[in-house]
Design a protein around this motif. Structure first.
Motif, mmCIF file in Angstrom:
data_model
loop_
_atom_site.group_PDB
_atom_site.id
_atom_site.type_symbol
_atom_site.label_atom_id
_atom_site.label_comp_id
_atom_site.label_asym_id
_atom_site.label_seq_id
_atom_site.Cartn_x
_atom_site.Cartn_y
_atom_site.Cartn_z
ATOM 1 N N GLU A 1 3.266 1.807 -1.896
ATOM 2 C CA GLU A 1 3.891 1.888 -3.280
ATOM 3 C C GLU A 1 5.378 2.306 -3.470
ATOM 4 O OE1 GLU A 1 1.805 0.847 -5.469
ATOM 5 O OE2 GLU A 1 0.191 0.933 -4.070
ATOM 6 N N HIS B 1 -6.621 4.900 5.448
ATOM 7 C CA HIS B 1 -7.743 5.585 4.728
ATOM 8 C C HIS B 1 -7.409 5.641 3.049
ATOM 9 C CE1 HIS B 1 -9.616 6.560 8.424
ATOM 10 N NE2 HIS B 1 -8.552 7.273 8.720
ATOM 11 N N LYS B 2 -6.441 5.239 2.671
ATOM 12 C CA LYS B 2 -5.809 5.214 1.175
ATOM 13 C C LYS B 2 -6.918 4.435 0.511
ATOM 14 C CE LYS B 2 -1.965 4.816 -1.757
ATOM 15 N NZ LYS B 2 -0.346 4.489 -1.687
ATOM 16 N N TYR B 3 -7.574 3.243 1.037
ATOM 17 C CA TYR B 3 -8.216 2.606 0.100
ATOM 18 C C TYR B 3 -9.566 1.882 1.151
ATOM 19 C CZ TYR B 3 -4.356 1.694 -2.926
ATOM 20 O OH TYR B 3 -3.419 1.870 -3.572
ATOM 21 N N THR B 4 -10.682 2.070 0.338
ATOM 22 C CA THR B 4 -12.003 1.701 1.222
ATOM 23 C C THR B 4 -12.091 0.169 1.342
ATOM 24 O OG1 THR B 4 -13.089 1.837 -0.930
ATOM 25 C CG2 THR B 4 -13.343 3.712 0.606
ATOM 26 N N ASN B 5 -11.764 -0.605 0.479
ATOM 27 C CA ASN B 5 -11.833 -1.849 0.379
ATOM 28 C C ASN B 5 -10.459 -2.744 0.334
ATOM 29 O OD1 ASN B 5 -12.306 -4.754 -0.114
ATOM 30 N ND2 ASN B 5 -14.063 -4.431 -1.488
ATOM 31 N N TRP B 6 -9.968 -2.801 1.425
ATOM 32 C CA TRP B 6 -8.352 -3.419 1.502
ATOM 33 C C TRP B 6 -8.514 -5.041 1.048
ATOM 34 C CZ3 TRP B 6 -4.106 -1.109 1.915
ATOM 35 C CH2 TRP B 6 -4.114 0.627 2.320
ATOM 36 N N PHE C 1 -8.162 -4.888 -2.447
ATOM 37 C CA PHE C 1 -6.668 -4.408 -2.552
ATOM 38 C C PHE C 1 -5.757 -5.610 -2.641
ATOM 39 C CE2 PHE C 1 -2.757 -3.041 -1.030
ATOM 40 C CZ PHE C 1 -2.511 -2.131 -1.984
ATOM 41 N N LYS D 1 -5.864 -8.286 -5.309
ATOM 42 C CA LYS D 1 -5.341 -7.737 -6.662
ATOM 43 C C LYS D 1 -3.848 -7.797 -6.554
ATOM 44 C CE LYS D 1 -5.693 -3.915 -9.765
ATOM 45 N NZ LYS D 1 -6.308 -2.538 -10.321
ATOM 46 N N ARG D 2 -3.310 -7.343 -5.559
ATOM 47 C CA ARG D 2 -1.785 -7.151 -5.437
ATOM 48 C C ARG D 2 -1.113 -8.437 -5.397
ATOM 49 N NH1 ARG D 2 1.436 -2.746 -6.376
ATOM 50 N NH2 ARG D 2 2.403 -3.345 -4.673
ATOM 51 N N GLY E 1 0.890 -1.326 0.197
ATOM 52 C CA GLY E 1 -0.069 -0.104 0.044
ATOM 53 C C GLY E 1 1.003 1.237 0.184
#
Length: 628
Positions: A213, A250-255, A258, A261-262, A211
């Motif tokens: 990056e 708070h960077k993503y709403t659906n961890w 995420f 996918k990652r 997360g």
């Protein structure tokens, strides 16, 4: 590796969970496991909804992650166990005269396999805790900071076959994902998050949380073999919470989406990685074992010594006649300097008999199969003979390769060798090398490979020429074909960092660098010290270790010497430029606690612990010129 992970649906009740089934464990692949997406990652959004305690097992975790609408259980299995055993608990409560309650403690009857698995996990936890407690920090020195600030590279673990995980390191590299403790979190309990390897340095890995990056602000170094490093999926199977770092929560709403996918297609550690680490740190040598080891006061003979301690495969040997146990010697269990009891007699090597007529209580001879095996040789045909000349690493000055002579041919391929111009009249400073040892070389090796050859002491006809010297001494050179010319694909490169034993003070393991590579021969430089302290070492020497070895095994690492200490000792060390005698009084590097003291003029000398004579997987001619 699990093909999928147990789901942690937020609205799944205990009644509906009975239809779920756990994924089977597939066989361990040859390469690192690939994370697949046919299962859901066990993840927790932000931890804001508070904590909950499982009514079945008592585990504390983030409430949103718990099963059932009432969030009473941490997993499907706990929910099922509670349902099936609650009646038994209620009946027991009545028999004991206690009022039954909905939250009465449940009797959980586990199958034998589950109990054995739990016990095995408990033992592994204890071992990991012991390793963690044994770690010896070096005040003021950090491998991570040292490597980052200077853009250094470290020798990979696969270069060190004798070190833990050296033969089963696999494809661990940059990009591999692991589950690690989340230190950027305000929750009262220990939680985890997924991180990727950004850089590897031996056992140490620079990790970055998923997360972040390209943000390196929270990157951190850790030992990949540590007890807190796990393959992806470990939290799911262990019921541990995965919570994203507070900085990016708070960077993503659906961890969950995420992470799926990652992680799909990414590599992680094998599921039995921690078990392999533990197994690779089991050593066959035990305390109170008796061995024959070279006498550090007389190189030409061996003595009986007893194993006092074992750390990371390194043995502290106490000579049997030492009453206060201070007369000791350090070496690795694969060192060519130690042998089974009776070895000296079997090959005709000199041996100092002990004044102790019988074994002390509790002491026992180490089995012969524990010692490093040398390759068999055929001495029936053309073979080494007394008086033949060669070049050899000087065990009293490991930075020098010297003119040497074979003084005696022993059985099983062993040779007694003396350094020309420096020998004692009684031969007490002869030293033993095997014919396949990588520490002896044919005449002309140094000249061809542009290494400075140390001529005999007092030899006035300089520059030294072998042709003239052989004629003047009426001697012949040992045939080139008798030397070991095999060169393994060792993987070392100039500039690589590692941890290396100072063979002139073999209890010390120091921060070091590979500065030259000549076939299988490595020039090891001790960081912070002058080149006169450098040592020639074989690429398969058991006295070389990956970065992080000391931390992993609990051995004390000697950091680079500070500039002020180097300057203060430089002048005095040059005045004591290895004046060789039967008792070596050459300069030694000081430990970090001794840097302000004078150089030691010890009554004993220490010496080369040569490379193990292992079969290599490559070959090369000694007569191929190689740039320094």
């Amino acid at each position: 590796m699990f093909d999928g992970y147990d789901s942690c649906s937020e609205d799944t009740s205990s009644s509906s969970s009975s239809d779920e089934s756990e994924e089977e464990v597939s066989p361990l692949p040859s390469s690192l496991p690939i994370i697949k997406n046919n299962g859901q990652v066990y993840t927790y959004p932000d931890g804001k909804s508070g904590m909950a305690t499982c009514e079945m097992c008592g585990m504390v975790g983030v409430r949103d992650a718990f099963y059932s609408k009432t969030k009473r259980f941490c997993s499907v299995s706990c929910s099922r166990s509670y349902s099936s055993n609650s009646k038994k608990a209620s009946i027991l409560a009545r028999l004991q005269g206690k009022p039954p309650t909905k939250k009465a403690k449940v009797l959980q009857k586990q199958p034998l396999v589950a109990k054995l698995a739990a016990y095995a996990q408990y033992q592994a936890t204890l071992q990991n805790q012991a390793k963690t407690k044994a770690a010896v920090p070096v005040e003021g020195f950090s491998w991570g900071n040292y490597i980052n600030s200077n853009s250094f590279t470290a020798a990979p673990v696969t270069c060190f076959k004798h070190a833990p995980m050296g033969t089963c390191w696999g494809d661990i590299a940059e990009g591999v994902r692991v589950e690690v403790p989340n230190t950027d979190c305000s929750l009262p309990t220990k939680v985890f998050w997924i991180a990727g390897i950004v850089k590897l340095a031996g056992y140490n890995a620079l990790l970055r949380y998923e997360g972040f990056e390209n943000d390196s602000s929270l990157d951190f170094w850790c030992n990949i073999c540590g007890s807190d490093i796990h393959p992806v999926g470990w939290c799911a199977t262990s019921g541990k919470p995965l919570v994203p770092p507070r900085t990016i929560q708070h960077k993503y709403t659906n961890w969950k989406a995420f992470l799926v996918k990652r992680l799909t297609g990414a590599k992680t550690l094998p599921p039995d990685f921690s078990q392999k680490v533990s197994e690779s740190m089991q050593y066959p040598f035990k305390t109170s074992m008796r061995v024959e080891v070279v006498d550090k006061t007389h190189l030409c003979r061996t003595r009986v010594a007893v194993v006092e301690s074992v750390i990371g495969g390194r043995l502290r040997l106490v000579y049997e006649e030492s009453e206060d146990k201070t007369d000791d010697f350090w070496c690795h269990m694969y060192s060519p300097l130690i042998h089974h009891i009776g070895w000296s007699r079997s090959i005709g090597h000199r041996f100092k008999r002990s004044d102790i007529t019988k074994k002390q209580d509790g002491h026992f001879d180490a089995p012969p199969h524990l010692f490093m095996k040398v390759k068999e040789v055929d001495a029936a045909g053309e073979w080494f003979k007394e008086g033949m000349k060669l070049e050899a690493i000087d065990p009293l000055n490991l930075s020098a390769i010297c003119v040497a002579t074979i003084r005696k041919v022993l059985a099983d391929g062993y040779l007694m060798i003396g350094i020309d111009g420096s020998e004692a009249a009684d031969g007490s400073d002869w030293f033993c090398y095997h014919a396949t040892s990588p520490s002896i070389f044919p005449v002309g090796f140094c000249e061809i490979n542009m290494i400075e050859l140390t001529p005999p002491r007092g030899y006035a006809k300089l520059p030294f020429k072998w042709f003239d010297y052989l004629r003047e001494t009426d001697s012949i050179a040992a045939p080139v074909k008798l030397f070991n010319k095999e060169v393994p694909n060792h993987g070392f490169h100039v500039g690589m960092k590692l941890e290396a034993v100072d063979l002139m003070e073999p209890r010390l393991v120091c921060v070091a660098t590979v500065t030259r590579i000549i076939h299988r021969l490595l020039r090891i430089h001790f960081d912070g010290w002058e080149e006169e302290y450098d040592q020639w070492v074989d690429c398969e020497s058991p006295d070389l270790y990956p970065v992080g070895w000391c931390q992993l095994t609990g051995y004390q690492l000697q950091p680079p010497a500070p500039q002020s200490s180097r300057d203060s000792q430089s002048s005095s060390s040059k005045q004591k430029k290895k004046a060789k005698s039967q008792q070596y009084k050459g300069h030694k590097k000081m430990t970090s606690l001794q840097l302000k003291e004078e150089l030691l003029d010890g009554e004993e000398y220490n010496f080369l612990q040569g490379a193990s004579d292992q079969e290599s997987n490559g070959s090369a001619s000694y007569y191929i010129k190689q740039e320094p």
